[in-house]
Write a protein that holds these residues in place. Sequence first.
Motif, PDB file in Angstrom:
ATOM      1  N   ILE A  53       0.840  -1.198   0.000  1.00 41.02           N
ATOM      2  CA  ILE A  53       0.000   0.000   0.000  1.00 41.02           C
ATOM      3  C   ILE A  53       0.874   1.247   0.000  1.00 41.02           C
ATOM      4  O   ILE A  53       0.582   2.218  -0.714  1.00 41.02           O
ATOM      5  CB  ILE A  53      -0.961  -0.009   1.213  1.00 41.02           C
ATOM      6  N   GLN A  54       1.963   1.228   0.748  1.00 40.79           N
ATOM      7  CA  GLN A  54       2.870   2.380   0.765  1.00 40.79           C
ATOM      8  C   GLN A  54       3.522   2.584  -0.605  1.00 40.79           C
ATOM      9  O   GLN A  54       3.737   3.715  -1.033  1.00 40.79           O
ATOM     10  CB  GLN A  54       3.932   2.211   1.853  1.00 40.79           C
ATOM     11  N   GLU A  88      11.454  -0.965  -9.966  1.00 44.92           N
ATOM     12  CA  GLU A  88      10.406  -0.324 -10.762  1.00 44.92           C
ATOM     13  C   GLU A  88       9.086  -1.037 -10.471  1.00 44.92           C
ATOM     14  O   GLU A  88       8.977  -2.252 -10.611  1.00 44.92           O
ATOM     15  CB  GLU A  88      10.716  -0.384 -12.251  1.00 44.92           C
ATOM     16  N   ILE A  89       8.077  -0.253 -10.080  1.00 47.33           N
ATOM     17  CA  ILE A  89       6.794  -0.796  -9.638  1.00 47.33           C
ATOM     18  C   ILE A  89       5.796  -0.816 -10.783  1.00 47.33           C
ATOM     19  O   ILE A  89       5.620   0.177 -11.481  1.00 47.33           O
ATOM     20  CB  ILE A  89       6.239   0.056  -8.475  1.00 47.33           C
ATOM     21  N   MET A  90       5.142  -1.984 -10.945  1.00 43.01           N
ATOM     22  CA  MET A  90       4.073  -2.135 -11.934  1.00 43.01           C
ATOM     23  C   MET A  90       2.863  -2.728 -11.230  1.00 43.01           C
ATOM     24  O   MET A  90       2.991  -3.695 -10.488  1.00 43.01           O
ATOM     25  CB  MET A  90       4.504  -3.087 -13.048  1.00 43.01           C
ATOM     26  N   VAL A  91       1.709  -2.149 -11.484  1.00 42.19           N
ATOM     27  CA  VAL A  91       0.473  -2.684 -10.927  1.00 42.19           C
ATOM     28  C   VAL A  91      -0.258  -3.411 -12.054  1.00 42.19           C
ATOM     29  O   VAL A  91      -0.487  -2.852 -13.115  1.00 42.19           O
ATOM     30  CB  VAL A  91      -0.414  -1.568 -10.331  1.00 42.19           C
ATOM     31  N   GLY A  92      -0.590  -4.670 -11.805  1.00 37.75           N
ATOM     32  CA  GLY A  92      -1.261  -5.477 -12.816  1.00 37.75           C
ATOM     33  C   GLY A  92      -0.274  -6.342 -13.575  1.00 37.75           C
ATOM     34  O   GLY A  92       0.937  -6.237 -13.393  1.00 37.75           O
ATOM     35  N   PHE A  93      -0.812  -7.226 -14.413  1.00 39.23           N
ATOM     36  CA  PHE A  93       0.015  -8.124 -15.209  1.00 39.23           C
ATOM     37  C   PHE A  93      -0.035  -7.713 -16.670  1.00 39.23           C
ATOM     38  O   PHE A  93      -1.061  -7.825 -17.328  1.00 39.23           O
ATOM     39  CB  PHE A  93      -0.472  -9.579 -15.050  1.00 39.23           C
ATOM     40  N   ASP A  94       1.091  -7.190 -17.143  1.00 38.66           N
ATOM     41  CA  ASP A  94       1.253  -6.806 -18.538  1.00 38.66           C
ATOM     42  C   ASP A  94       2.449  -7.603 -19.068  1.00 38.66           C
ATOM     43  O   ASP A  94       3.601  -7.205 -18.895  1.00 38.66           O
ATOM     44  CB  ASP A  94       1.493  -5.298 -18.645  1.00 38.66           C
ATOM     45  N   ARG A  95       2.139  -8.743 -19.684  1.00 37.65           N
ATOM     46  CA  ARG A  95       3.162  -9.692 -20.126  1.00 37.65           C
ATOM     47  C   ARG A  95       4.258  -9.031 -20.959  1.00 37.65           C
ATOM     48  O   ARG A  95       5.445  -9.240 -20.718  1.00 37.65           O
ATOM     49  CB  ARG A  95       2.478 -10.815 -20.897  1.00 37.65           C
ATOM     50  N   SER A  96       3.884  -8.226 -21.945  1.00 39.03           N
ATOM     51  CA  SER A  96       4.896  -7.638 -22.831  1.00 39.03           C
ATOM     52  C   SER A  96       5.749  -6.592 -22.111  1.00 39.03           C
ATOM     53  O   SER A  96       6.954  -6.522 -22.333  1.00 39.03           O
ATOM     54  CB  SER A  96       4.252  -7.051 -24.089  1.00 39.03           C
ATOM     55  N   ARG A  97       5.142  -5.820 -21.235  1.00 38.48           N
ATOM     56  CA  ARG A  97       5.922  -4.819 -20.477  1.00 38.48           C
ATOM     57  C   ARG A  97       6.893  -5.506 -19.519  1.00 38.48           C
ATOM     58  O   ARG A  97       8.043  -5.080 -19.384  1.00 38.48           O
ATOM     59  CB  ARG A  97       4.978  -3.895 -19.713  1.00 38.48           C
ATOM     60  N   ILE A  98       6.436  -6.565 -18.868  1.00 36.36           N
ATOM     61  CA  ILE A  98       7.303  -7.306 -17.954  1.00 36.36           C
ATOM     62  C   ILE A  98       8.461  -7.929 -18.737  1.00 36.36           C
ATOM     63  O   ILE A  98       9.611  -7.837 -18.322  1.00 36.36           O
ATOM     64  CB  ILE A  98       6.503  -8.373 -17.184  1.00 36.36           C
ATOM     65  N   ALA A  99       8.148  -8.544 -19.866  1.00 30.44           N
ATOM     66  CA  ALA A  99       9.197  -9.155 -20.701  1.00 30.44           C
ATOM     67  C   ALA A  99      10.221  -8.116 -21.137  1.00 30.44           C
ATOM     68  O   ALA A  99      11.432  -8.365 -21.107  1.00 30.44           O
ATOM     69  CB  ALA A  99       8.571  -9.828 -21.912  1.00 30.44           C
ATOM     70  N   GLN A 100       9.739  -6.940 -21.501  1.00 27.52           N
ATOM     71  CA  GLN A 100      10.628  -5.855 -21.919  1.00 27.52           C
ATOM     72  C   GLN A 100      11.560  -5.458 -20.770  1.00 27.52           C
ATOM     73  O   GLN A 100      12.756  -5.303 -20.953  1.00 27.52           O
ATOM     74  CB  GLN A 100       9.819  -4.649 -22.381  1.00 27.52           C
ATOM     75  N   LYS A 101      10.998  -5.306 -19.569  1.00 27.79           N
ATOM     76  CA  LYS A 101      11.808  -4.923 -18.400  1.00 27.79           C
ATOM     77  C   LYS A 101      12.827  -5.994 -18.058  1.00 27.79           C
ATOM     78  O   LYS A 101      13.908  -5.684 -17.557  1.00 27.79           O
ATOM     79  CB  LYS A 101      10.911  -4.655 -17.186  1.00 27.79           C
TER      80      LYS A 101
END
Length: 80
Positions: A46-47, A62-75
């Motif tokens: 939450i913080q 780097e914080i990501m909210v949700g599952f974005d397969r292509s963005r995660i793969a890119q990172k």
Amino acid sequence: MDTHVMIYSTPTCHFCKMAKDFFTEKNVPYTDYDVARDAAKRQEMIQLTGQLGVPVIVINNEIMVGFDRSRIAQKLGIEA
């Protein structure tokens, strides 16, 4: 792999399962925090995000909210 991956999840979250399955499929080591059971990690999440939605995925701070397969793969520098 030098990448540090953390996921804040709940056992009933479909997108959390998809994210963890993706990490397993791609041999990406990750640390899983069950925020349904761990109040301290829930508060930490939450913080970080200002909300209760899961999954929250942290890749090299780097914080990501949700599952974005292509963005995660890119990172991670891997194929989606």
